[in-house]
Design a protein around this motif. Structure first.
Motif: not given
Ligand SMILES: C[S@@+](CC[C@H](N)C(=O)[O-])C[C@H]1O[C@@H](n2cnc3c(N)ncnc32)[C@H](O)[C@@H]1O
Length: 271
Positions: A9, A15, A170, A224-225
């Motif tokens: 990540f 992060e 994910v 974020n991801y």
């Protein structure tokens, strides 16, 4: 693609902030585990995969000047952040080193305790990390680990296939990078193989409703991801938008909630 020594990540500013918020949200569980493990004044503790040092610094306050905390992490950026945080908080009992958890270089019998949270789940060979950390424990020393035991068991209610599809992507990326989003279930056996006696296995599972602070925790991760997944081609923009819509629908629903990915706290002792 992540840079060298970056985990799945990343180690970018967002992060770093996300991990800080995550630490706030999960500090009670961490503190309870440290208490159960007997970490206290004068303990010498290893923080395995310390990240930016949020747990490291709190552990340093717990063990006091008579104790010490050694943080190790594969990311030079996170190790530098750990050192800077410790210096800013006047914690002279923290040291931090860049080390790969799968090939630890630590003196045998150095520590009274080992803590590790959300690290083994990213490793190809978590058993090597457990073995190396177990060797670094003194006889009577305790290791306590928090990690996901069944990530796909997380739940958004009302359920929606677009949300589940996003989580499946994910998890597929996580596995492709060599990690195991269910590593927690394997930890007791790994600890026993490393010569430790497992003292307890405790589920860590919470529910958040819209408006709770904990409700924002998964959201910071998705924010974020998921754009990175779209950029890499693993997820389409339409899939991301449908995922977001499912989240917003749950947020607006009077019966909506989020059940966190099941995690285990595993506590073991070296005789
Ligand atoms: C989700 S963060 C958790 C950080 C910290 N334990 C916490 O709870 O805030 C995962 C951490 O594992 C570290 N990591 C990943 N692979 C590693 C490896 N092979 N050796 C050491 N650290 C590693 C990452 O750099 C990152 O800091």
């Amino acid at each position: 693609m992540p840079e060298e020594n970056e985990y799945l990540f990343g180690t970018h500013d967002d992060e770093l902030r996300r991990l800080g918020f995550q630490h706030q949200v999960w500090i009670r569980e961490a503190a309870a585990a440290w208490h159960r493990a007997g970490f206290g004044a004068g303990s010498h503790v290893l923080d395995l995969g310390c990240g930016p040092g949020y747990t490291t610094c709190d552990l340093a306050l717990l063990v006091g000047q008579g104790g010490s905390v050694t943080g190790v992490d594969v990311s030079p950026r996170f190790v530098a952040h750990t050192r800077a945080q410790a210096a800013a908080r006047g914690l002279g009992n923290v040291v931090a080193h860049v080390q790969d958890a799968e090939s630890l270089e630590l003196a045998a019998g150095e520590f009274d305790g080992v803590y590790s949270r959300w690290v083994l789940t990213y490793l190809r060979r978590p058993e090597e990390a457990i073995r190396g950390a177990a060797r670094a424990l003194k006889p009577g020393g305790r290791m306590v680990i928090h990690d996901y035991s069944h990530y796909e068991g997380l739940q958004l209610v009302p359920e929606h296939p677009a949300f589940r599809r996003g989580i499946d992507i994910v998890i597929a990326q996580w596995r492709e990078s060599g990690g195991d989003p269910a590593v927690g279930a394997r930890l007791p056996a790994m600890m026993a193989d490393a010569g430790l006696e497992v003292l307890s296995i405790t589920p860590v599972h919470r529910v958040a409703r819209p408006g709770d602070v904990l409700w924002r925790w998964p959201r910071t991760f998705f924010d974020n991801y998921l754009p990175a997944l779209v950029a890499s081609g693993a997820m389409t923009e339409d899939e991301r938008l449908a995922f977001d819509a499912a989240w917003r629908a749950a947020e607006a629903h009077p019966g909506g909630f989020f059940a966190t990915p099941p995690m285990l706290e595993v506590l073991a002792i070296r005789h």
